[in-house]
Motif scaffolding. Structure first.
Motif, PDB file in Angstrom:
ATOM      1  N   GLN A   1      43.781  11.554   8.413  1.00 10.64           N
ATOM      2  CA  GLN A   1      42.352  11.326   8.241  1.00 10.64           C
ATOM      3  C   GLN A   1      41.892  10.324   9.274  1.00 10.64           C
TER       4      GLN A   1
ATOM      5  N   LYS B   1      41.938  21.983  -1.843  1.00 13.97           N
ATOM      6  CA  LYS B   1      40.605  21.391  -1.627  1.00 13.97           C
ATOM      7  C   LYS B   1      39.711  21.561  -2.861  1.00 13.97           C
TER       8      LYS B   1
ATOM      9  N   LEU C   1      48.515  19.119  -5.886  1.00 18.93           N
ATOM     10  CA  LEU C   1      48.162  17.951  -5.088  1.00 18.93           C
ATOM     11  C   LEU C   1      49.201  16.867  -5.321  1.00 18.93           C
TER      12      LEU C   1
ATOM     13  N   HIS D   1      48.749  17.352   0.258  1.00 19.71           N
ATOM     14  CA  HIS D   1      48.692  15.903   0.404  1.00 19.71           C
ATOM     15  C   HIS D   1      47.772  15.622   1.587  1.00 19.71           C
ATOM     16  N   ILE D   2      47.415  14.371   1.793  1.00 21.40           N
ATOM     17  CA  ILE D   2      46.582  14.035   2.940  1.00 21.40           C
ATOM     18  C   ILE D   2      47.462  13.963   4.169  1.00 21.40           C
TER      19      ILE D   2
ATOM     20  N   LEU E   1      36.163  17.537   4.294  1.00 24.87           N
ATOM     21  CA  LEU E   1      37.486  17.828   3.748  1.00 24.87           C
ATOM     22  C   LEU E   1      37.901  19.194   4.269  1.00 24.87           C
TER      23      LEU E   1
ATOM     24  N   LEU F   1      43.712  18.043   4.433  1.00 28.95           N
ATOM     25  CA  LEU F   1      44.485  18.178   3.200  1.00 28.95           C
ATOM     26  C   LEU F   1      45.392  19.397   3.279  1.00 28.95           C
TER      27      LEU F   1
ATOM     28  N   ILE G   1      47.531  11.608  -3.711  1.00 28.17           N
ATOM     29  CA  ILE G   1      46.245  11.528  -3.021  1.00 28.17           C
ATOM     30  C   ILE G   1      45.591  10.190  -3.321  1.00 28.17           C
TER      31      ILE G   1
END
Length: 252
Positions: A205, A46, A23, A201-202, A38, A198, A26
């Motif tokens: 959203q 996740k 990740l 990384h994001i 998610l 996700l 975040i």
């Protein structure tokens, strides 16, 4: 806790194993009453993110702040060896049900049809029965934040539909924030207030009606066309959408 204050905040979270980045960077806030989904491809991180929120893993860097909330968790998989005589009533006896009245606890057990299962061993339950018991266990703690990690995986369509309906229609006394990890994009797009996409990384959203048209979403999931279904089912929180749900068809 102020109403507009997040119950959970992640700031600049990074997690890696050796040189492998799981990740990266975040940052997100969760607020009371939100239904947040998610989503992401396999290997997106996740489950790792869920474990970080639950405190089962520590981030390589960054900060996680929970505002003294009670967490509830329904795992993706739960297996009990046959040699372990763990009954349903044994598992449920470990909950902190002092936060609920007798009538409220009875509502949960009755609604999820737990009483006929009370003396059965967890190892011999069907997939749907197991998920109902795990959801009851989480709700008996009266969580402020309920995390559902692929709760419908492996269930038959009728059981899946029934459980989705149940979590959509929680009564006032169980009102909470929900973070749902799911591959079911149709439910995600019609049942969520906010979707977080996700991929280590994001990527993006936002509300379902907007996120489905972003380039990042399209690259991962293809193009979805919205159909508006008029529906007013949510009555337990001001943060729910009223008037319509969005249902999407994948046109990839």
């Amino acid at each position: 806790m102020a109403k507009n204050e997040p119950i959970l905040s992640l700031h600049d979270i990074n997690h890696q194993i050796g040189d492998t980045v799981i990740l990266n960077d975040i940052s997100l806030d969760l607020y009371f009453g939100e239904m947040v989904s998610l989503i992401g491809p396999n290997g997106a991180g996740k489950s790792t993110l869920v474990k970080l929120i639950l405190g089962l893993l520590k981030p390589t860097s960054g900060q996680i702040h929970t505002n003294a909330v009670t967490l509830g968790y329904v795992p993706q998989r739960f297996s009990v060896p046959e040699i372990l005589p763990l009954r349903v009533q044994d598992l449920l006896s470990q909950t902190n049900s002092k936060r609920l009245t007798f009538e409220q606890k009875a509502f949960i057990l009755d609604s999820l049809s737990i009483k006929p299962l009370a003396h059965k061993q967890m190892a011999y339950l069907s997939g749907g029965e197991t998920q109902r018991v795990l959801l009851a266990r989480a709700l008996l703690d009266k969580p402020d934040l309920l995390i559902l990690d692929e709760p419908m995986q492996g269930l038959d369509p009728d059981t899946e539909s029934w459980l989705y309906h149940f979590i959509d229609e929680l009564p006032d006394f169980l009102a909470c924030t929900m973070l749902v990890v799911s591959h079911d994009l149709h439910w995600v797009m019609k049942g969520s207030k906010r979707v977080i996409c996700l991929n280590k990384h994001i990527c993006c959203q936002g509300v379902p009606s907007e996120i489905a048209h972003t380039p990042e979403f399209s690259r991962l999931f293809g193009h979805f066309q919205p159909y508006i279904h008029h529906h007013d089912h949510c009555q337990h929180t001001d943060n729910c959408h009223h008037g319509h749900d969005y249902i999407y068809r994948n046109t990839r």
